[in-house]
Design a protein around this motif. Structure first.
Motif, PDB file in Angstrom:
ATOM      1  N   GLU A  29       0.827  -1.213   0.000  1.00  0.00           N
ATOM      2  CA  GLU A  29       0.000   0.000   0.000  1.00  0.00           C
ATOM      3  C   GLU A  29       0.862   1.264   0.000  1.00  0.00           C
ATOM      4  N   VAL A  30       2.149   1.117  -0.287  1.00  0.00           N
ATOM      5  CA  VAL A  30       3.078   2.234  -0.169  1.00  0.00           C
ATOM      6  C   VAL A  30       3.545   2.749  -1.530  1.00  0.00           C
ATOM      7  N   ASN A  31       3.999   1.850  -2.385  1.00  0.00           N
ATOM      8  CA  ASN A  31       4.633   2.246  -3.639  1.00  0.00           C
ATOM      9  C   ASN A  31       3.612   2.579  -4.724  1.00  0.00           C
ATOM     10  N   THR A  32       3.963   3.571  -5.545  1.00  0.00           N
ATOM     11  CA  THR A  32       3.082   3.974  -6.639  1.00  0.00           C
ATOM     12  C   THR A  32       3.278   3.054  -7.842  1.00  0.00           C
ATOM     13  N   PHE A  33       2.292   3.064  -8.731  1.00  0.00           N
ATOM     14  CA  PHE A  33       2.403   2.302  -9.965  1.00  0.00           C
ATOM     15  C   PHE A  33       3.650   2.730 -10.738  1.00  0.00           C
ATOM     16  N   ASP A  34       3.850   4.025 -10.843  1.00  0.00           N
ATOM     17  CA  ASP A  34       4.997   4.534 -11.610  1.00  0.00           C
ATOM     18  C   ASP A  34       6.320   4.055 -11.032  1.00  0.00           C
ATOM     19  N   HIS A  35       6.428   4.035  -9.702  1.00  0.00           N
ATOM     20  CA  HIS A  35       7.669   3.583  -9.065  1.00  0.00           C
ATOM     21  C   HIS A  35       7.928   2.106  -9.374  1.00  0.00           C
ATOM     22  N   VAL A  36       6.898   1.272  -9.290  1.00  0.00           N
ATOM     23  CA  VAL A  36       7.063  -0.158  -9.565  1.00  0.00           C
ATOM     24  C   VAL A  36       7.393  -0.364 -11.050  1.00  0.00           C
ATOM     25  N   ILE A  37       6.698   0.340 -11.938  1.00  0.00           N
ATOM     26  CA  ILE A  37       6.964   0.222 -13.375  1.00  0.00           C
ATOM     27  C   ILE A  37       8.406   0.622 -13.681  1.00  0.00           C
ATOM     28  N   ASP A  38       8.831   1.765 -13.164  1.00  0.00           N
ATOM     29  CA  ASP A  38      10.209   2.227 -13.394  1.00  0.00           C
ATOM     30  C   ASP A  38      11.235   1.231 -12.857  1.00  0.00           C
ATOM     31  N   THR A  39      10.943   0.647 -11.702  1.00  0.00           N
ATOM     32  CA  THR A  39      11.850  -0.340 -11.108  1.00  0.00           C
ATOM     33  C   THR A  39      11.967  -1.573 -11.987  1.00  0.00           C
ATOM     34  N   LEU A  40      10.843  -2.082 -12.483  1.00  0.00           N
ATOM     35  CA  LEU A  40      10.886  -3.272 -13.337  1.00  0.00           C
ATOM     36  C   LEU A  40      11.626  -2.996 -14.646  1.00  0.00           C
ATOM     37  N   ILE A  41      11.456  -1.795 -15.169  1.00  0.00           N
ATOM     38  CA  ILE A  41      12.185  -1.425 -16.389  1.00  0.00           C
ATOM     39  C   ILE A  41      13.685  -1.355 -16.108  1.00  0.00           C
ATOM     40  N   ASP A  42      14.076  -0.689 -15.029  1.00  0.00           N
ATOM     41  CA  ASP A  42      15.491  -0.501 -14.700  1.00  0.00           C
ATOM     42  C   ASP A  42      16.178  -1.788 -14.253  1.00  0.00           C
ATOM     43  N   VAL A  43      15.535  -2.532 -13.378  1.00  0.00           N
ATOM     44  CA  VAL A  43      16.182  -3.691 -12.760  1.00  0.00           C
ATOM     45  C   VAL A  43      16.043  -4.956 -13.606  1.00  0.00           C
ATOM     46  N   CYS A  44      14.857  -5.185 -14.148  1.00  0.00           N
ATOM     47  CA  CYS A  44      14.583  -6.444 -14.863  1.00  0.00           C
ATOM     48  C   CYS A  44      14.669  -6.306 -16.380  1.00  0.00           C
ATOM     49  N   ASN A  45      14.963  -5.093 -16.853  1.00  0.00           N
ATOM     50  CA  ASN A  45      15.037  -4.830 -18.289  1.00  0.00           C
ATOM     51  C   ASN A  45      13.720  -5.112 -19.010  1.00  0.00           C
ATOM     52  N   HIS A  46      12.604  -4.845 -18.331  1.00  0.00           N
ATOM     53  CA  HIS A  46      11.294  -5.004 -18.949  1.00  0.00           C
ATOM     54  C   HIS A  46      11.041  -3.859 -19.922  1.00  0.00           C
ATOM     55  N   SER A  47      10.224  -4.134 -20.936  1.00  0.00           N
ATOM     56  CA  SER A  47       9.714  -3.050 -21.768  1.00  0.00           C
ATOM     57  C   SER A  47       8.646  -2.329 -20.943  1.00  0.00           C
ATOM     58  N   GLU A  48       8.265  -1.133 -21.360  1.00  0.00           N
ATOM     59  CA  GLU A  48       7.247  -0.401 -20.609  1.00  0.00           C
ATOM     60  C   GLU A  48       5.914  -1.168 -20.560  1.00  0.00           C
ATOM     61  N   PRO A  49       5.418  -1.712 -21.685  1.00  0.00           N
ATOM     62  CA  PRO A  49       4.155  -2.472 -21.600  1.00  0.00           C
ATOM     63  C   PRO A  49       4.260  -3.704 -20.701  1.00  0.00           C
ATOM     64  N   GLN A  50       5.393  -4.389 -20.747  1.00  0.00           N
ATOM     65  CA  GLN A  50       5.585  -5.568 -19.895  1.00  0.00           C
ATOM     66  C   GLN A  50       5.578  -5.166 -18.422  1.00  0.00           C
ATOM     67  N   ALA A  51       6.273  -4.088 -18.088  1.00  0.00           N
ATOM     68  CA  ALA A  51       6.315  -3.611 -16.702  1.00  0.00           C
ATOM     69  C   ALA A  51       4.932  -3.177 -16.235  1.00  0.00           C
ATOM     70  N   GLU A  52       4.165  -2.516 -17.107  1.00  0.00           N
ATOM     71  CA  GLU A  52       2.806  -2.104 -16.755  1.00  0.00           C
ATOM     72  C   GLU A  52       1.908  -3.312 -16.503  1.00  0.00           C
ATOM     73  N   GLN A  53       2.005  -4.339 -17.363  1.00  0.00           N
ATOM     74  CA  GLN A  53       1.193  -5.545 -17.161  1.00  0.00           C
ATOM     75  C   GLN A  53       1.526  -6.219 -15.843  1.00  0.00           C
ATOM     76  N   CYS A  54       2.813  -6.362 -15.561  1.00  0.00           N
ATOM     77  CA  CYS A  54       3.214  -6.988 -14.293  1.00  0.00           C
ATOM     78  C   CYS A  54       2.704  -6.174 -13.109  1.00  0.00           C
ATOM     79  N   THR A  55       2.753  -4.859 -13.207  1.00  0.00           N
ATOM     80  CA  THR A  55       2.302  -3.994 -12.114  1.00  0.00           C
ATOM     81  C   THR A  55       0.804  -4.153 -11.873  1.00  0.00           C
ATOM     82  N   TRP A  56       0.017  -4.264 -12.939  1.00  0.00           N
ATOM     83  CA  TRP A  56      -1.423  -4.495 -12.773  1.00  0.00           C
ATOM     84  C   TRP A  56      -1.697  -5.858 -12.149  1.00  0.00           C
ATOM     85  N   ILE A  57      -0.931  -6.867 -12.553  1.00  0.00           N
ATOM     86  CA  ILE A  57      -1.093  -8.203 -11.948  1.00  0.00           C
ATOM     87  C   ILE A  57      -0.747  -8.142 -10.467  1.00  0.00           C
TER      88      ILE A  57
END
Length: 110
Positions: A48-76
């Motif tokens: 309940e702390v982190n924003t969607f944008d923070h999680v998306i940016d983290t997945l892109i930076d750390v896991c080398n996700h594309s933006e759509p992939q990071a967004e899908q994972c964040t929604w899941i």
């Protein structure tokens, strides 16, 4: 982790004496192992702390996700409470988990 899938098999019974033929559908559960070839998954958990944008940016930076992939994972993560965001070897995933946790997001290697 084990996963069960449905496989339908059709059996035809031939009753020679009566000339009666019937098709009976029998459902068979087959056990399927869902572990990856490398054997491990990086799982990120909802909070309940982190924003969607923070999680998306983290997945892109750390896991080398594309933006759509990071967004899908964040929604899941948001709707299911967790998501497997990367598969691979223990040695590859642990540094990613550490980097995600350093950014204040809960994660584990399974």
């Amino acid at each position: 982790m084990k996963h069960f899938s449905n496989a339908s098999k059709f059996i035809q019974n031939n009753k020679a004496n009566t000339g009666f033929y019937s098709n009976t559908e029998t459902e068979v559960l087959e056990e399927v192992d869902t572990k990856t070839e490398e054997g491990h998954r990086l799982i990120v958990f909802n909070d309940e702390v982190n924003t969607f944008d923070h999680v998306i940016d983290t997945l892109i930076d750390v896991c080398n996700h594309s933006e759509p992939q990071a967004e899908q994972c964040t929604w899941i993560i948001h709707f299911k409470g967790k998501c497997s965001v990367k598969e691979g070897s223990w040695n590859d995933l642990v540094p990613m988990r550490n980097a995600i946790c350093e950014r204040g997001i809960s994660a584990e290697v399974d």
